[in-house]
Write a protein that holds these residues in place. Structure first.
Motif, PDB file in Angstrom:
ATOM      1  N   ARG A 101       0.797  -0.992   0.008  1.00  0.00           N
ATOM      2  CA  ARG A 101       0.052   0.047  -0.028  1.00  0.00           C
ATOM      3  C   ARG A 101       0.853   1.130   0.177  1.00  0.00           C
ATOM      4  O   ARG A 101       0.305   2.377  -0.040  1.00  0.00           O
ATOM      5  N   PRO A 129       0.092  -3.200 -10.141  1.00  0.00           N
ATOM      6  CA  PRO A 129      -1.231  -3.288  -9.542  1.00  0.00           C
ATOM      7  C   PRO A 129      -2.220  -4.424 -10.599  1.00  0.00           C
ATOM      8  O   PRO A 129      -2.993  -5.010 -10.065  1.00  0.00           O
ATOM      9  N   GLU A 130      -1.982  -3.801 -11.779  1.00  0.00           N
ATOM     10  CA  GLU A 130      -2.816  -4.540 -12.858  1.00  0.00           C
ATOM     11  C   GLU A 130      -2.431  -6.053 -12.868  1.00  0.00           C
ATOM     12  O   GLU A 130      -3.569  -6.941 -12.965  1.00  0.00           O
ATOM     13  N   THR A 133      -4.290  -7.671 -10.174  1.00  0.00           N
ATOM     14  CA  THR A 133      -5.717  -8.083 -10.393  1.00  0.00           C
ATOM     15  C   THR A 133      -6.028  -9.064 -11.396  1.00  0.00           C
ATOM     16  O   THR A 133      -7.157  -9.762 -11.370  1.00  0.00           O
ATOM     17  N   ASP A 140      -8.911  -4.503  -5.179  1.00  0.00           N
ATOM     18  CA  ASP A 140      -8.977  -3.021  -5.632  1.00  0.00           C
ATOM     19  C   ASP A 140      -7.681  -2.469  -5.989  1.00  0.00           C
ATOM     20  O   ASP A 140      -6.819  -2.173  -5.327  1.00  0.00           O
ATOM     21  N   ALA A 141      -7.403  -2.579  -7.603  1.00  0.00           N
ATOM     22  CA  ALA A 141      -5.910  -2.158  -7.959  1.00  0.00           C
ATOM     23  C   ALA A 141      -5.579  -0.586  -7.393  1.00  0.00           C
ATOM     24  O   ALA A 141      -4.558  -0.273  -7.267  1.00  0.00           O
ATOM     25  N   ASP A 142      -6.693   0.269  -7.381  1.00  0.00           N
ATOM     26  CA  ASP A 142      -6.310   1.502  -6.878  1.00  0.00           C
ATOM     27  C   ASP A 142      -6.046   1.704  -5.329  1.00  0.00           C
ATOM     28  O   ASP A 142      -5.310   2.853  -5.056  1.00  0.00           O
ATOM     29  N   GLN A 143      -6.076   0.386  -4.608  1.00  0.00           N
ATOM     30  CA  GLN A 143      -5.638   0.802  -3.169  1.00  0.00           C
ATOM     31  C   GLN A 143      -4.120   0.215  -3.023  1.00  0.00           C
ATOM     32  O   GLN A 143      -3.660   0.401  -1.926  1.00  0.00           O
ATOM     33  N   LYS A 145       0.084  -0.549  -4.548  1.00  0.00           N
ATOM     34  CA  LYS A 145       1.390   0.109  -5.468  1.00  0.00           C
ATOM     35  C   LYS A 145       1.764  -1.210  -6.318  1.00  0.00           C
ATOM     36  O   LYS A 145       2.579  -0.889  -7.211  1.00  0.00           O
ATOM     37  N   GLU A 352     -11.537  -2.064   1.810  1.00  0.00           N
ATOM     38  CA  GLU A 352     -10.982  -1.179   0.955  1.00  0.00           C
ATOM     39  C   GLU A 352     -10.211  -2.070  -0.053  1.00  0.00           C
ATOM     40  O   GLU A 352     -10.450  -2.065  -1.262  1.00  0.00           O
TER      41      GLU A 352
END
Length: 857
Positions: A101, A129-130, A133, A140-143, A145, A352
Motif C-alpha cells: 500500500r 497493480p494490474e 488483479t 481493488d488495484a487503486d488501493q 502500489k 477497501e
C-alpha cells in the motif's frame, strides 16, 4: 490404520501433541526406520483442537530468516506428496501474493524477491497493480502500489495434513492415542523415564514436547522454563459472496468432515474447503486472506497484542470446546488498536482492499491462538537439563514439515538435515535462551512484541528499544553510559554498538567513511568507522563480557578437550590455541579459543549473544562424569585492548614484560594490572596487537578505568560492536552463526589449518571424508564491491547473470580496506580470486570481485 484408545505401557519415543508438528515428527521418525513411536494428545484425532485445527493453513514460503524459508520449502514439497483422505493432494499450490500500500512496502517486497533468490524459492516476481488483479480480480488495484508473487506458495489444511501424516506413520508402526492428556514427565538422574498421562504411564527413552501453546505448562513441571508465549489473532469468514459463486463447494461429504464438525462446529463447512485462487497478504494493514469456496476468510494481526497466561489455558473438553480458540473480540476488528497502525480499523482496511466484502456479514469468527518465541523462531532440539527430552514448539503449519524432518534427523543421526543437506538450527535451538528469558514477565512482553511486529517492516539490525531492556549489565555499564554509548540489547546484555563521545574522531577520519543513505544507513553511525580506524592507527578498548566463557576442570579435562576439538590440543599451561568443534556430521559447531590455565583446567572462549549458549549446552552434553563444565560468562568481566599502541598503554599499568619474546602471540599469563588480578591472552579478534583480559566481575569496572586512564596520552578510545565487526571481517576472522555454522565443514570454511586428523574428535570421520576436497560443493570466498563507496547488507543473493550462485553470509564496510567486504560460499570454480560476480541489493546489481584473504594483514 486408525488411532487406538489403548494406551501402551512402553515405547522408545513418545510424542506429546498430535497437531501438525507432532504428526510430522512421527511421520519422519518412522520413515527413518523407527517403529516404536507413540503419539498422545488430549483431543480427538486428527482434529485435536489445537492451533492446527483452526489454522487456515496459508503458506507463504519467503521469510527473512533462511531457516524459515528452508522449512517452508520442504513442507511444501512434503505436503504436495501427501494424499488426503479424499484422495486428492493435500497441498493446494495456488500461489501467494503480498501487496504493498506504500512505496516503503514496495521496497520491502523487492527485498522479498532478493531473499527468495538467496534461499532458493522458485520464480519470485514483482507485480504491478494490474498484474495483481489478473490473479486476484476482487482486489481493488487503486488501493495498492504492486505486489510480490511466489507461484509455489499455497495452502494446506492442518487437519487434512495431520490425518495423512498420521496414517502413513501408523502404517509404519506408530501408535496414535487420542483423548489422553499428558500430566507430567517422570525423570530420574537427569534422564527421561516415562510420560505420565491421565490414563496411565508410558515408560520411554525419549519424549518430544510438541504441544505448542501448552509447551510452557509442561516445561514448568520439569523446571525447564520454555519462553513459548500463546498469543491471539483474529480469523473470520464472510457470508457467501456473489463474486465467488463459481467457487462454491459442498464439503460435507469429505471423509474428515464429521470429525472436524464435532470439534469446530459449523465453521468446518468453510475451514475444510481449500482455496482456488492465490492466497493474499496485506502486511501494511497486518491482514491476510484466502477464499473458502464462495466465502472469503479474513485473518487479522491488526490489533493490540492479546497474550493469555498459559496457566489459564484450558484443554479441549468433551463438549467440543477448543482450548486454542477464544471468543472473538469485535472491538479489535472494528477499531484501530494496533500500536503501529492507529489510523485504520481492520474491517475498514479489508473492505477497501476487497470491496466485495464490504458490508457483508462475518458468519464465523474467532480468536485463534498460536505460539511465539523471543526471536520469532521455533523452539526445538534436545533440552540440556534432561537426557531424552526434546522440544518442538512455536512452529507454524508452514514450517512444520521442514522442522519435523530436521528434528527427526537430529534425534536419529545427531545432525539436523533436510533433503538438501545439513541445516543450521542455532537460532532455533531450545538451549539458546538465557535464564531471564524463562520468566513469564519476559516471555509475555516479548511474545506480545513479536506479535506486534510480525507484519512490520523490520530492519535486520533492529533491536528491542523499550520492552524488557536493561536486564543484564556488564561491569562497565555505567562507564559506557558516561561515554554516551549507543546500547543495543544482545541476549539481554546492554552492549555498546558505538560511542557518541567519539564523534570528534570524525574530524580526523571522516573523509575515509563513505556516506550512507536508505536501508543500509539505518542502525548505523559513521562513528563506527572512526572507531575502527582509531583502533588500526592508535588503540582501543572493547567490552567483550557477553562472549560465552567456559571452564573445563578435572583430571581428564585434557582428554575431553581433545575429544571436543579438531586441532591438536596437547598444549602447555599458558598456551592458547584456536580450534573448532564439529558435530557428528562434520559441520562446524563452534570456533573457540582454548587456554590451558592449569594442569587440569582449561578456559574455552566462544561466540557471544544467543548462539553462545548453544555451545555451552553442547560441551556439557558431551562431557564425561568426571569433568566439570562451568559457564563463567557472568562471573568474568572481559575486555580487549588492541591497536599499535596497546603495548605502550598496558606497560604503564603492569610490570610484566609484554614484548614479543616474553609474551608471544597465542600465549597467556596471569598477573596484576595495577591492583586488579587478570588472566591475559595475547589474542585479538580485531586483528591488531592486543591483549584480552579476564577478571572476576567485581573488578571489571576498575580494570577498564585503569586502562582508559593509562591510554589517554596514546589516543585510546572505547569502541563498540559496529567497529569490531568491520575490523574482524577485514582480517578474515569468521563470525560463528553468520559466515560459519554447521552447514559448512572446516575445509569449505577455509579453516582446514585448524584440523589435525592425527587426533580423535567428534565428527572426525565426516571431516576426514571432506579433507581431500573432492566432495566440496561450495567454498568460502571473500568479496569486495568494485564501487568503493557502495555498501550492501548480508543475506543478499550472489549472481552470475540470472543464476543465483550463493548469498552473502556477512557484509560490513572495511574502513582500512576502503571497500565493502562480504563473505559468501560459492561453487569452487567461482571462489577463485579475481572472479567477478554481482550482488543483488535493493533492486540494484553491484559488481564485486573475489579477493585473496585476509585483506588486511
Amino acid at each position: 490404520m486408525e488411532p487406538t484408545d489403548s494406551l501402551p505401557t512402553q515405547a522408545d519415543t513418545v510424542i506429546v501433541g498430535a497437531g501438525i508438528v507432532g504428526c510430522n515428527i512421527a511421520y519422519q521418525l518412522t520413515e527413518l526406520g523407527r517403529e516404536d513411536v507413540v503419539v498422545v494428545d488430549q483431543g480427538p484425532m486428527p482434529t485435536t483442537g489445537g492451533s492446527s485445527t483452526h489454522a487456515p493453513g496459508i503458506m507463504f514460503q519467503t521469510a527473512e530468516p533462511k531457516v524459515l524459508s528452508q522449512f517452508a520449502d520442504y513442507s511444501r514439497r512434503l505436503y504436495s506428496d501427501l494424499e488426503g483422505a479424499d484422495g486428492h493432494q493435500a497441498y493446494n499450490e495456488t500461489g501467494g501474493i503480498e501487496v504493498a500500500r506504500s512505496e516503503e512496502r514496495m521496497d520491502f517486497l523487492q527485498r522479498r524477491v532478493e531473499y527468495a533468490k538467496a534461499w532458493g524459492i522458485e520464480d519470485p516476481q514483482l507485480l504491478s497493480p494490474e498484474e495483481v488483479t489478473e490473479h486476484l480480480p476482487l482486489v481493488d488495484a487503486d488501493q495498492i502500489k504492486g505486489g510480490y508473487y511466489s507461484p509455489t506458495d499455497g495452502q494446506v489444511s492442518g487437519v487434512v495434513a495431520c490425518d495423512a501424516l498420521a496414517r502413513e506413520a501408523m502404517e509404519r508402526g506408530a501408535k496414535f492415542v487420542p483423548h489422553t492428556r499428558t500430566e507430567d514427565v517422570e525423570t530420574e538422574n537427569g534422564s527421561v523415564q516415562a510420560v505420565i498421562t491421565e490414563n496411565g504411564s508410558i515408560e520411554c527413552n525419549e519424549v518430544v514436547v510438541a504441544t505448542n501453546i501448552w509447551a510452557r505448562q509442561l516445561g514448568e513441571k520439569l523446571d525447564v522454563h520454555l519462553p513459548v508465549t500463546p498469543v491471539e489473532h483474529q480469523y473470520t469468514m464472510t457470508e457467501s459472496l456473489d463474486e465467488l459463486a463459481d467457487s462454491a463447494v459442498d464439503i460435507t461429504d469429505h471423509p474428515l468432515f464429521e470429525n472436524y464438525e464435532n470439534v469446530s462446529g459449523e465453521k468446518a463447512k468453510r475451514l475444510l474447503v481449500g482455496p482456488d485462487r492465490p492466497i493474499l497478504r496485506d502486511q501494511d494493514n497486518a491482514m491476510y486472506y484466502r477464499n473458502h469456496g464462495d466465502s472469503y476468510g479474513i485473518g487479522s494481526y491488526n490489533h493490540d497484542p492479546i497474550v493469555p497466561d498459559p496457566q489459564d489455558l484450558g484443554g479441549n473438553d468433551p463438549d467440543g470446546e477448543q482450548g486454542s480458540v477464544h471468543e472473538f473480540t469485535d472491538y479489535h476488528m472494528n477499531n484501530a488498536t494496533h500500536p503501529d497502525r492507529p489510523d485504520k480499523a481492520p474491517r475498514q482496511a479489508s473492505d477497501e482492499l476487497l470491496p466485495a466484502t464490504a458490508g457483508k456479514e462475518l458468519e464465523h469468527k474467532y480468536n485463534g491462538m498460536f505460539a511465539e518465541s523471543p526471536n520469532g523462531l521455533p523452539v526445538m532440539g534436545p533440552v540440556q537439563e534432561y537426557d531424552g527430552l526434546w522440544t518442538a514448539a512455536a512452529i507454524w503449519v508452514t514450517h512444520a514439515g521442514g522442522a519435523g524432518k530436521a528434528l527427526a534427523e537430529w534425534m536419529e543421526h545427531g545432525v539436523p538435515r533436510l533433503l538438501s543437506g545439513p541445516i543450521d538450527l542455532a537460532h532455533c535451538d531450545v538451549n539458546r535462551f538465557d535464564e531471564h528469558e524463562g520468566s513469564w514477565d519476559f516471555a509475555r512482553d516479548i511474545g506480545g512484541e513479536e506479535y506486534r511486529i510480525v507484519y512490520n517492516i523490520m530492519h535486520p539490525k533492529w533491536v528491542w528499544t523499550e520492552t524488557q531492556r536493561d536486564i543484564r549489565r556488564t561491569p562497565m555499564y555505567h562507564t559506557h553510559k558516561k561515554y554516551d554509548a549507543e546500547l543495543w540489547a544482545e541476549a539481554g546484555w546492554e552492549e555498546p554498538h558505538w560511542f557518541d563521545s567519539n564523534a570528534d574522531l570524525l574530524a580526523e577520519y571522516g573523509d575515509r567513511i563513505p556516506d550512507r543513505e536508505g536501508w543500509e544507513a539505518k542502525y548505523w553511525s559513521p562513528i563506527e568507522g572512526a572507531e575502527a580506524l582509531n583502533v588500526r592507527n592508535n588503540v582501543g578498548l572493547h567490552d567483550m563480557t557477553s562472549f560465552n566463557k567456559m571452564e573445563v576442570i578435572g583430571s581428564d579435562a585434557g582428554e575431553f578437550v581433545q575429544y571436543l576439538c579438531t586441532n591438536d590440543m596437547d598444549i602447555d599451561v599458558g598456551d592458547v590455541k584456536y580450534t573448532l568443534m564439529c558435530n557428528e556430521g562434520g559441520g562446524v559447531r563452534a570456533d573457540i579459543t582454548v587456554t590451558r590455565t592449569d594442569e587440569d583446567r582449561y578456559l574455552l572462549l566462544t561466540t557471544g549473544r544467543e548462539v553462545g549458549n548453544n555451545h555451552v549446552a553442547w560441551v556439557r552434553e558431551q562431557s564425561p562424569d568426571d569433568v566439570v563444565v562451568n559457564d563463567v560468562t557472568s562471573s568474568l568481566a572481559a575486555m580487549v585492548c588492541t591497536g599499535p599502541n596497546a603495548r605502550k598503554v598496558l606497560s604503564k599499568v603492569t610490570d610484566v614484560d609484554l614484548s614479543d619474546d616474553a609474551f608471544p602471540f597465542f600465549t597467556s599469563q596471569q598477573f596484576f594490572v595495577k591492583n586488579i588480578p587478570v588472566t591475559a591472552l595475547r589474542v585479538s579478534y580485531a586483528g591488531e596487537l592486543g591483549w584480552e583480559f579476564y577478571t572476576p566481575s567485581e573488578y571489571g569496572e576498575r580494570l577498564w578505568e585503569h586502562i582508559m586512564e593509562a591510554g589517554e596520552e596514546y589516543g585510546i578510545r572505547p569502541y563498540g560492536n559496529g567497529a569490531l565487526n568491520s575490523l574482524r571481517i577485514e582480517k578474515g576472522f569468521r563470525l560463528w552463526g553468520k559466515d560459519l555454522h554447521t552447514e559448512h565443514n572446516p575445509y569449505e570454511a577455509g579453516l582446514g589449518w585448524a584440523v589435525d586428523l592425527e587426533t580423535d574428535f567428534i565428527g572426525k570421520e565426516a571431516v576426514a571424508a571432506a579433507a581431500d576436497g573432492d566432495n566440496i560443493d561450495h567454498k568460502v570466498a571473500c568479496l569486495t564491491l568494485d564501487d568503493e563507496d557502495a555498501v550492501v547488507l548480508d543475506n543478499k543473493p550472489v549472481l552470475d547473470g540470472d543464476e543465483t550462485i550463493g548469498y552473502l553470509h556477512s557484509a560490513e564496510y572495511g574502513y582500512t580496506e576502503g571497500a565493502c567486504v562480504a563473505y559468501t560460499y560459492l561453487p569452487p570454480e567461482y571462489a577463485e580470486p579475481g572472479t567477478s560476480v554481482e550482488i543483488l541489493y535493493e533492486g540494484e546489481r553491484y559488481d564485486a570481485t573475489v579477493r585473496e584473504e585476509p585483506l588486511v594483514s
